[in-house]
Each structure stands twice: as structure tokens, then as C-alpha cells.
Design an enzyme around this catalytic site. Structure first.
Site, PDB file in Angstrom:
ATOM      1  CG  LEU A   9      -1.975  -1.045   1.344  1.00  0.00           C
ATOM      2  CD1 LEU A   9      -2.560  -1.085   2.753  1.00  0.00           C
ATOM      3  CD2 LEU A   9      -3.073  -0.755   0.328  1.00  0.00           C
ATOM      4  N   GLY A  10       2.024   1.131   0.638  1.00  0.00           N
ATOM      5  CA  GLY A  10       2.969   2.244   0.684  1.00  0.00           C
ATOM      6  C   GLY A  10       4.330   1.751   1.118  1.00  0.00           C
ATOM      7  CB  SER A  35      12.667   6.084   5.164  1.00  0.00           C
ATOM      8  OG  SER A  35      11.936   6.406   6.335  1.00  0.00           O
ATOM      9  CG  LEU A  36      12.432   4.271   9.179  1.00  0.00           C
ATOM     10  CD1 LEU A  36      12.117   4.719  10.603  1.00  0.00           C
ATOM     11  CD2 LEU A  36      13.937   4.140   8.976  1.00  0.00           C
ATOM     12  CB  ALA A  37       8.227   0.010   7.722  1.00  0.00           C
ATOM     13  CD  GLN A  38       8.177  -3.348   1.451  1.00  0.00           C
ATOM     14  OE1 GLN A  38       9.232  -2.783   1.174  1.00  0.00           O
ATOM     15  NE2 GLN A  38       7.676  -4.313   0.684  1.00  0.00           N
ATOM     16  CE  LYS A  84       5.546   2.071   9.665  1.00  0.00           C
ATOM     17  NZ  LYS A  84       5.265   3.386  10.287  1.00  0.00           N
ATOM     18  CG  ASP A 144       6.369  11.767   8.156  1.00  0.00           C
ATOM     19  OD1 ASP A 144       6.645  12.681   7.350  1.00  0.00           O
ATOM     20  OD2 ASP A 144       6.700  10.586   7.973  1.00  0.00           O
TER      21      ASP A 144
END
Length: 518
Positions: free
Chosen positions: A156-157, A160-163, A178, A310
Site C-alpha cells: 500500500l505504501g 524509509s523504514l518500512a512498507q 507495517k 509527518d
């Protein structure tokens, strides 16, 4: 055998052993080895420094405002930004996080860097699903096939640190999963240290380059962002804090499947806040969206002091509410929150009210209270508002924003960039995340074409008045003093209501103004 030879072989052997252990710990992924990432970063920074030296510092430019110099400077910024983007994409992890931060600082950094780095907000590199399954097995101690009925391999997205992936649990619940990129945590310490050294080296070579504040912010925030259980607690805290906003949706955390590297939340549908096509198709009102986001963030910053830091478009979804057909705001990614002290909120509220009143002595006084010394207070007012000085002194709530003003802001920003860096080095550290948040919210408003609405200043002014009143009430010496503060606060809010009612009548927006006040 001499001591020198022992030392030489000892260092060499340690380097080989360390590299071997690092390779083993990272499943023999060469890109995750510290020395490889360090060398790549060093070569890129050297390449960028060489480009600047050859183009801008090798000769003497009699007039640095000449169009030829400015054109070359812009092209050099663009080339350097592209080299930096390539480094971020290759090293990933912390580098992408820093790149995203750069992409959020519109008006504060050269436009070439901001434009180039913005792609990382929605187009960060992704890892194969098997890498994520490995993290799930390690943290949840269960096979993904036993946990999920289905798991969409297309994220889904990607951040920088995860998907994040959409999945369905065996019990039928739709969830968003996540998962942290496998090697981010292991590489983060080395990456931050590398950046710190390189930034200091570049600053030593080019005195105008002052970005230690960016490294300091990353160093402070990264450990918090890498703890997904902490993110889950933030989500629950902000849901409770704003439970009276029926239009705000915070997806629930599924704690039995959440660890420091895996966060499972209920899946929530919606379109990104900058997806104009979706907004038009769903017949959502852009002004309603902007007003609700403005109301939420004004209360976060000035009243509650707990700020989602963010708010790029991928983290704010919008959708039509069931039943009344109004707009719902879905807030995602709760890893990074700024926690603002009472003293900071008091001074920042006073600064904003002084800007809205065009009270220059008060602007100077409260800019100084926030760490901005000397003559930089005017520049700081421009940074806070995202407006040129001409608009600040004529009233940011009276002068409309347009493309011409944006172009002027970018031109002026290029001329005073070294001074902006000075301000960012000295300002209260709490201000850095607030500036980033302000710029991201302004970007959303510009996309929605709602940046000139009066509602933004009305809501913010009320929140500033409440924040100041709350702080003065806490330090009031007597009951009578507290009563006087309460009456003064109500009188200030009444004056705001009357002022914006008058503005609504003059601008022929009486109905929308009444709706705003009531």
C-alpha cells in the site's frame, strides 16, 4: 614479530572478521555492510563537493546576484541533489528518512533539493515480500501462511523504514501490516555516524553548509521511529486526545500481532489528501478537508503539544463519512510526534499572534525567546509563515498567496540560505519538527488550492489565545488573577469572532464565516 606488524595484522584481521560477521548478520547482503555503505556515502559526498568547487568556488564571481551565476548555482544544486537522491535510493533506510526530511523543507532549503527529494515520499524503494516474511517469522514466531488468509504482495505504501501491505487474517479481519525493512535497525547507528562525520567535513570545507541540525534531529528521532510498539501507543494516545472529533479516524492497533518491528492495524479505506481526482469523484469539499486538517494541527501544536510530525500526503487519507456524507480524515503513521513544552507553546503562540497583529517589537521579542538572536527575527517570521517579508509586514491574513509570491519566496530563499542555516542551527530544537510540519501542511493546502481561506487564521488565533491563557492561568498567583485571565481570554475570543465576522461581510463570505464561528 614487531609491535607495528602485530598492530597492522590485528587491524586487518579485525576488519576482515568484522566484515564477515556483518555479512553473516545481514544474510550476506553486501549493501548492508557498514564499510560498503560508508564508502558509497563518502564517494558521493566527495563527488558533490567536487561539483560545487568546480562550478561555484573555483573562480571569483564579482556579482553573485548576476543571472549567469544564479543559473549556474541552480544547475549545481540540481546535479548535487540528483547525486544525493541516488545515494538515498541505494543505501536506503536512514538515508531515505533524511532525504524525505529534506523534501519536506520547502522555502527553507534550495528548491532544487526539495523538488528532487520529494519523490521519496511516495516512491521509496521496496523490499521483496520474502524479506518481510522473514521479519514476521522472527518477531511473531509464526509462519505467515498460518497467520494470513491472504497477503497482497503489492505494498500500500513504501517508506524509509518500512512498507505496508494489505492482508486478511485467518479470522477474516482486514488489516494493514507495517513491517520494518530487515536491515534498517542494524545499519542505523553506523549510517547516522557516517552522516555526522560527512556533514562536519563538508561544513569545514564550505562554511555556508550548516546542516548539523538535520543530523542531530535524525539521531534523536530515529530510535523512536524504529520502535513500532511505540508508534501503536502514539496512535492510541492521539485517538483518545481527539475522541471528540467524530470526523477523525485513527486505525485501531491489533496488539497481539504487534512488536517493535511489526505493526498490525485495522485496514482503513480512503484516498490520499492530494488526490484531486479522487476528491472530485467522491464529491468531497476541499475547503472542508483543509479546515479539518487545520483545526486538528492547530490544536495539536498550540493547545495539546502533541504533534503528528509527518503529515505528508501519503499519511493523510480522506473519505466520505457514512450517514451524514461529510468528510472524514484518516491519520496514518504515528511513529514521529513532537512533544512541545508549555513554555515553547506559550512563546510560539505569542509569536504567531504578533505576526497576525504585525507587531514587529513583539515578533522580535518572541523570536528571541525561541532562540533566534540578533537581526534574524524577521527572517524567522518568514520561515514560520512561509511568506515573504513584504506579506508579513502587510498582514499574512490580508495579503493573498499566489504564484508570483511563491516565486519571490524561492528567489529570496536562495539569497538568504546561509542565514536560514544559521537560524536552524540556533533555534529551539522543538521548532525544527514544527517547521517541517508547517511546510507539509502548507503543501497540502496549496495542492487543494485552499491556502487563502480565512478559517486557517481564525482557528489558529483561537488556539493561540487558549494556549496563552492556559499557561498564564497555571502561574497566576491568586484566584482573582485566574478569574481575570479567564475573562481576558473570553474577551479576546469575542473580538476574534467579531473581527472575522466583519471580514466575512466585507469579502462576501458571510455564510461560510458564520459556519466557521459557530
Amino acid at each position: 614479530m614487531s609491535f607495528r606488524r602485530i598492530l597492522k595484522y590485528g587491524i586487518g584481521g579485525s576488519a576482515i572478521l568484522g566484515t564477515g560477521l556483518s555479512m553473516h548478520a545481514n544474510d550476506y547482503d553486501l549493501n548492508s555492510v557498514g564499510i560498503v555503505r560508508l564508502a558509497r556515502a563518502g564517494m558521493t559526498v566527495f563527488d558533490i563537493a567536487t561539483t560545487y568547487k568546480a562550478n561555484l568556488y573555483s573562480g571569483t564571481w564579482p556579482d553573485k546576484k548576476a543571472s549567469e551565476y544564479l543559473k549556474l548555482k541552480s544547475e549545481t544544486h540540481r546535479l548535487a541533489a540528483e547525486k544525493l537522491l541516488e545515494l538515498c535510493r541505494t543505501n536506503r533506510g536512514v538515508y531515505i528518512k533524511v532525504g524525505q526530511h529534506i523534501g519536506a523543507l520547502e522555502y527553507l532549503l534550495p528548491a532544487e533539493y526539495v523538488t528532487t527529494m520529494k519523490v521519496l515520499h511516495s516512491n521509496a524503494p521496496q523490499n521483496p515480500v520474502e524479506d518481510l516474511y522473514r521479519v514476521i517469522r522472527q518477531d511473531l514466531r509464526i509462519e505467515p501462511s498460518e497467520l494470513f488468509e491472504s497477503f497482497d504482495p503489492e505494498p500500500l505504501g513504501t517508506a524509509s523504514l518500512a512498507q505496508v501491505h494489505r492482508a486478511t487474517l485467518k479470522d477474516g479481519r482486514e488489516v494493514a501490516v507495517k513491517v520494518q525493512h530487515p536491515y534498517v535497525k542494524g545499519n542505523s547507528i553506523v549510517d547516522i555516524k557516517t552522516m555526522e562525520v560527512l556533514v562536519k567535513l563538508v561544513a569545514w570545507t564550505f562554511p555556508d553548509f550548516k546542516f548539523q541540525w538535520l543530523v542531530d534531529e535524525s539521531k534523536r528521532n530515529l530510535p523512536v521511529e524504529l520502535d513500532f510498539a511505540h508508534e501503536g501507543r502514539n496512535a492510541e494516545k492521539v485517538r483518545e486526545m481527539f475522541r471528540h472529533y467524530r470526523w477523525l479516524k485513527i486505525p485501531g492497533v491489533i496488539w497481539e500481532y504487534t512488536t517493535s518491528r511489526v505493526l498490525m492495524m485495522e485496514y482503513t479505506k480512503g484516498g490520499q489528501v492530494n488526490d484531486i481526482e479522487y476528491i472530485q469523484r467522491e464529491r468531497l469539499d476541499p475547503y472542508d478537508i483543509a479546515n479539518k486538517i487545520g483545526q486538528l494541527y492547530s490544536n495539536m501544536i498550540f493547545v495539546n503539544g502533541f504533534v503528528h510530525s509527518d503529515p505528508h500526503p501519503g499519511n493523510i487519507l480522506v473519505r466520505k463519512a457514512e450517514g451524514n456524507g461529510g468528510t472524514e480524515i484518516v491519520l496514518l503513521d504515528h511513529g514521529l510526534y513532537a512533544e512541545l513544552t508549555e513554555k515553547f507553546r506559550y512563546n510560539y503562540s505569542q509569536l504567531w499572534l504578533s505576526i497576525l497583529r504585525v507587531d514587529q517589537p513583539a515578533m522580535k521579542r518572541y523570536a528571541h525567546a525561541l532562540g533566534v538572536e540578533g537581526s534574524m527575527w524577521g527572517l524567522f517570521a518568514c520561515m514560520v509563515t512561509g511568506r515573504p517579508w513584504n506579506s508579513v509586514i502587510h498582514g499574512v491574513d490580508k495579503v493573498k498567496q499566489d504564484d508570483e509570491e511563491k516565486e519571490m519566496m524561492q528567489k529570496e530563499g536562495k539569497l538568504v540560505l546561509p542565514h536560514i542555516s544559521d537560524v536552524l542551527e540556533k533555534v529551539d530544537r522543538q521548532m525544527l519538527l514544527v517547521l517541517k510540519t508547517n511546510d507539509l501542511i502548507r503543501g497540502i493546502e496549496t495542492t487543494l488550492r485552499t491556502q487563502n481561506r480565512m478559517t486557517a487564521f481564525f482557528v489558529m488565533s483561537k488556539c493561540c489565545v487558549k494556549s496563552i491563557g492556559a499557561q498564564e492561568y497555571l502561574t497566576a498567583p491568586s484566584t482573582w488573577s485566574k478569574l481575570a485571565i479567564c475573562l481576558r481570554e473570553q474577551w479576546s475570543i469575542l473580538k476574534l469572532n467579531l473581527y472575522y465576522l466583519y471580514r466575512g461581510i466585507v469579502s462576501l463570505h458571510l455564510l461560510s464565516t458564520l459556519k466557521m464561528i459557530l
